[in-house]
Design a protein around this motif. Structure first.
Motif, PDB file in Angstrom:
ATOM      1  N   HIS A   1       7.653 140.952  43.515  1.00  0.00           N
ATOM      2  CA  HIS A   1       7.207 142.171  44.193  1.00  0.00           C
ATOM      3  C   HIS A   1       8.026 142.429  45.459  1.00  0.00           C
ATOM      4  O   HIS A   1       7.494 142.539  46.568  1.00  0.00           O
ATOM      5  N   PHE A   2       9.337 142.560  45.269  1.00  0.00           N
ATOM      6  CA  PHE A   2      10.247 142.739  46.398  1.00  0.00           C
ATOM      7  C   PHE A   2      10.338 144.204  46.816  1.00  0.00           C
ATOM      8  O   PHE A   2      10.340 145.110  45.984  1.00  0.00           O
ATOM      9  N   SER A   3      10.442 144.426  48.106  1.00  0.00           N
ATOM     10  CA  SER A   3      10.619 145.769  48.649  1.00  0.00           C
ATOM     11  C   SER A   3      11.928 146.379  48.139  1.00  0.00           C
ATOM     12  O   SER A   3      12.933 145.676  47.974  1.00  0.00           O
ATOM     13  N   PRO A   4      11.943 147.701  47.903  1.00  0.00           N
ATOM     14  CA  PRO A   4      13.201 148.357  47.509  1.00  0.00           C
ATOM     15  C   PRO A   4      14.314 148.143  48.537  1.00  0.00           C
ATOM     16  O   PRO A   4      15.494 148.178  48.187  1.00  0.00           O
ATOM     17  N   SER A   5      13.944 147.924  49.787  1.00  0.00           N
ATOM     18  CA  SER A   5      14.946 147.693  50.836  1.00  0.00           C
ATOM     19  C   SER A   5      15.516 146.271  50.805  1.00  0.00           C
ATOM     20  O   SER A   5      16.512 145.985  51.464  1.00  0.00           O
ATOM     21  N   LEU A   6      14.881 145.389  50.024  1.00  0.00           N
ATOM     22  CA  LEU A   6      15.326 143.999  49.930  1.00  0.00           C
ATOM     23  C   LEU A   6      16.325 143.885  48.770  1.00  0.00           C
ATOM     24  O   LEU A   6      15.961 143.544  47.638  1.00  0.00           O
ATOM     25  N   GLU A   7      17.590 144.193  49.064  1.00  0.00           N
ATOM     26  CA  GLU A   7      18.603 144.280  48.011  1.00  0.00           C
ATOM     27  C   GLU A   7      18.941 142.922  47.421  1.00  0.00           C
ATOM     28  O   GLU A   7      19.179 142.800  46.218  1.00  0.00           O
ATOM     29  N   ASN A   8      18.951 141.878  48.240  1.00  0.00           N
ATOM     30  CA  ASN A   8      19.335 140.546  47.761  1.00  0.00           C
ATOM     31  C   ASN A   8      18.307 139.508  48.211  1.00  0.00           C
ATOM     32  O   ASN A   8      18.507 138.853  49.240  1.00  0.00           O
ATOM     33  N   PRO A   9      17.231 139.334  47.472  1.00  0.00           N
ATOM     34  CA  PRO A   9      16.197 138.366  47.865  1.00  0.00           C
ATOM     35  C   PRO A   9      16.736 136.945  48.024  1.00  0.00           C
ATOM     36  O   PRO A   9      16.243 136.175  48.855  1.00  0.00           O
ATOM     37  N   HIS A  10      17.769 136.587  47.236  1.00  0.00           N
ATOM     38  CA  HIS A  10      18.310 135.224  47.297  1.00  0.00           C
ATOM     39  C   HIS A  10      18.858 134.892  48.688  1.00  0.00           C
ATOM     40  O   HIS A  10      18.890 133.724  49.082  1.00  0.00           O
ATOM     41  N   ALA A  11      19.274 135.910  49.436  1.00  0.00           N
ATOM     42  CA  ALA A  11      19.827 135.680  50.771  1.00  0.00           C
ATOM     43  C   ALA A  11      18.780 135.130  51.734  1.00  0.00           C
ATOM     44  O   ALA A  11      19.125 134.543  52.765  1.00  0.00           O
ATOM     45  N   TYR A  12      17.496 135.317  51.383  1.00  0.00           N
ATOM     46  CA  TYR A  12      16.413 134.878  52.268  1.00  0.00           C
ATOM     47  C   TYR A  12      15.612 133.714  51.680  1.00  0.00           C
ATOM     48  O   TYR A  12      14.552 133.366  52.195  1.00  0.00           O
ATOM     49  N   LEU A  13      16.142 133.107  50.621  1.00  0.00           N
ATOM     50  CA  LEU A  13      15.414 132.019  49.958  1.00  0.00           C
ATOM     51  C   LEU A  13      15.069 130.892  50.923  1.00  0.00           C
ATOM     52  O   LEU A  13      13.982 130.302  50.843  1.00  0.00           O
ATOM     53  N   ASN A  14      15.970 130.600  51.854  1.00  0.00           N
ATOM     54  CA  ASN A  14      15.736 129.502  52.798  1.00  0.00           C
ATOM     55  C   ASN A  14      14.477 129.713  53.635  1.00  0.00           C
ATOM     56  O   ASN A  14      13.851 128.746  54.087  1.00  0.00           O
ATOM     57  N   ASN A  15      14.093 130.977  53.864  1.00  0.00           N
ATOM     58  CA  ASN A  15      12.867 131.244  54.628  1.00  0.00           C
ATOM     59  C   ASN A  15      11.627 130.748  53.899  1.00  0.00           C
ATOM     60  O   ASN A  15      10.588 130.531  54.521  1.00  0.00           O
ATOM     61  N   ALA A  16      11.739 130.582  52.582  1.00  0.00           N
ATOM     62  CA  ALA A  16      10.635 130.018  51.802  1.00  0.00           C
ATOM     63  C   ALA A  16      10.811 128.517  51.594  1.00  0.00           C
ATOM     64  O   ALA A  16       9.871 127.749  51.785  1.00  0.00           O
ATOM     65  N   THR A  17      12.030 128.086  51.225  1.00  0.00           N
ATOM     66  CA  THR A  17      12.224 126.681  50.850  1.00  0.00           C
ATOM     67  C   THR A  17      12.098 125.722  52.027  1.00  0.00           C
ATOM     68  O   THR A  17      11.803 124.546  51.831  1.00  0.00           O
ATOM     69  N   ARG A  18      12.304 126.213  53.244  1.00  0.00           N
ATOM     70  CA  ARG A  18      12.109 125.314  54.389  1.00  0.00           C
ATOM     71  C   ARG A  18      10.638 124.976  54.585  1.00  0.00           C
ATOM     72  O   ARG A  18      10.289 123.991  55.232  1.00  0.00           O
ATOM     73  N   VAL A  19       9.770 125.787  54.003  1.00  0.00           N
ATOM     74  CA  VAL A  19       8.324 125.537  54.055  1.00  0.00           C
ATOM     75  C   VAL A  19       7.836 124.925  52.751  1.00  0.00           C
ATOM     76  O   VAL A  19       7.033 123.997  52.745  1.00  0.00           O
ATOM     77  N   PHE A  20       8.338 125.449  51.628  1.00  0.00           N
ATOM     78  CA  PHE A  20       7.939 124.951  50.306  1.00  0.00           C
ATOM     79  C   PHE A  20       9.193 124.882  49.434  1.00  0.00           C
ATOM     80  O   PHE A  20       9.652 125.891  48.910  1.00  0.00           O
ATOM     81  N   PRO A  21       9.775 123.687  49.290  1.00  0.00           N
ATOM     82  CA  PRO A  21      11.079 123.541  48.631  1.00  0.00           C
ATOM     83  C   PRO A  21      11.130 124.054  47.188  1.00  0.00           C
ATOM     84  O   PRO A  21      12.158 124.610  46.776  1.00  0.00           O
ATOM     85  N   ASN A  22      10.076 123.873  46.428  1.00  0.00           N
ATOM     86  CA  ASN A  22      10.123 124.233  45.008  1.00  0.00           C
ATOM     87  C   ASN A  22       9.784 125.711  44.806  1.00  0.00           C
ATOM     88  O   ASN A  22       8.771 126.071  44.209  1.00  0.00           O
TER      89      ASN A  22
END
Length: 306
Positions: free
Chosen positions: A269-290
């Motif tokens: 459920h990514f925002s239309p303005s979020l063109e490349n979600p993978h660029a922000y993956l670290n914002n999740a994996t630093r809290v929950f790696p998997n």
């Protein structure tokens, strides 16, 4: 084994590379959908999901990006030869919404059963296969009535030869009692617990979108094998947008996954303005790696533990 396809990972507006919210679940040959946004049918055809055996659709809320795809899908299911009942579950307002949708559909060769705003864990008791599925709901915090879903796929206890022999169950009944609760045979009643062992752990799948971060969510998703959660915004700096629009950031979704002790997090459920979600993956994996970033038509399988 439970097979899944993330049919659409977009939010608000369909994009060239993103359909809107929908998750496909194949359980023992029967099909379940969670949400049905625009593009659902296209992804289903591309992945050869099949339409005829969809028996259950769970709708989180009545915003267009989660329900508009139903108009065409219901007709396609009928044209594919579906005659068995279809159950649709949704929040308050789903009955009126389905009445409006049916105005646009002249005829369906199957019955619609609508369950509005269920409060407790429930099953489809009259369904030969989906009666084994336990469905729970949670009220979320969005700009309209919205439900989170938790699905628990129970596992049949293992056949126990020693137990069957100890209870003097005729061998001719062993296989049958693994599929039915009781059999009257040769002037005596035999029950399934006379041949089956103890309970075995099933598979838990939780689906949360659209909502703000809630402290009721971790208990609801507790120990899920897969937690599918909205990540409308990847950048932590977009928290003010998330609060205003009642959505979440990657970091917040990951925090819920950690607090709920889930095995795996799938962001969607990514925002239309979020063109490349993978660029922000670290914002999740630093809290929950998997953590996995969702993509249209991403396929996953969930296996029972030995």
């Amino acid at each position: 084994m439970i097979d899944l396809v993330l049919l659409g990972c977009g939010g608000n507006v369909p994009m060239p590379n993103r359909n809107l919210s929908s998750l496909f679940i194949n359980y023992r040959g029967k099909k379940i959908l969670i949400d049905c946004g625009e593009g659902t049918q296209v992804s289903m055809r591309m992945k050869n999901c099949g339409f005829k055996d969809i028996d259950l659709i769970l709708i989180t809320h009545l915003h267009g990006d989660h329900i508009i795809g139903l108009i065409g899908l219901l007709s396609t299911m009928g044209n594919s030869g579906k005659v068995n009942d279809l159950t649709i579950v949704g929040p308050r307002g789903i009955i009126e919404a389905m009445k409006a949708i049916k105005v646009l559909i002249e005829y369906l060769p199957y019955n619609l059963k609508i369950i509005e705003d269920p409060k407790d864990t429930f099953s489809l008791e009259d369904h030969p296969i989906l009666k084994e599925l336990e469905i729970s709901t949670l009220e979320l915090d969005h700009s309209t009535e919205c439900l989170g879903y938790s699905l628990y796929f129970k596992r049949t206890p293992k056949f126990n030869v020693q137990k069957a022999k100890k209870n003097n169950v005729p061998q001719v009944l062993w296989n049958k009692l693994q599929k039915t609760d009781s059999i009257f045979y040769d002037r005596k009643m035999y029950t399934s617990d006379m041949v089956l062992g103890g309970d075995r752990k099933g598979i838990k799948l939780s689906f949360i979108t659209d909502t703000r971060f809630l402290l009721t969510i971790p208990d609801f998703i507790r120990d899920s094998d897969l937690f599918v959660c909205e990540g409308m915004y990847g950048d932590d700096m977009d928290i003010s947008k998330a609060v205003k629009n009642k959505h979440m950031t990657f970091n917040e979704a990951a925090s819920l996954a950690s607090l709920g002790n889930v095995k795996q997090l799938l962001l969607t459920h990514f925002s239309p303005s979020l063109e490349n979600p993978h660029a922000y993956l670290n914002n999740a994996t630093r809290v929950f790696p998997n953590t996995i970033i969702g993509e249209d038509r991403l396929s996953l399988s969930l296996n029972y533990e030995d």
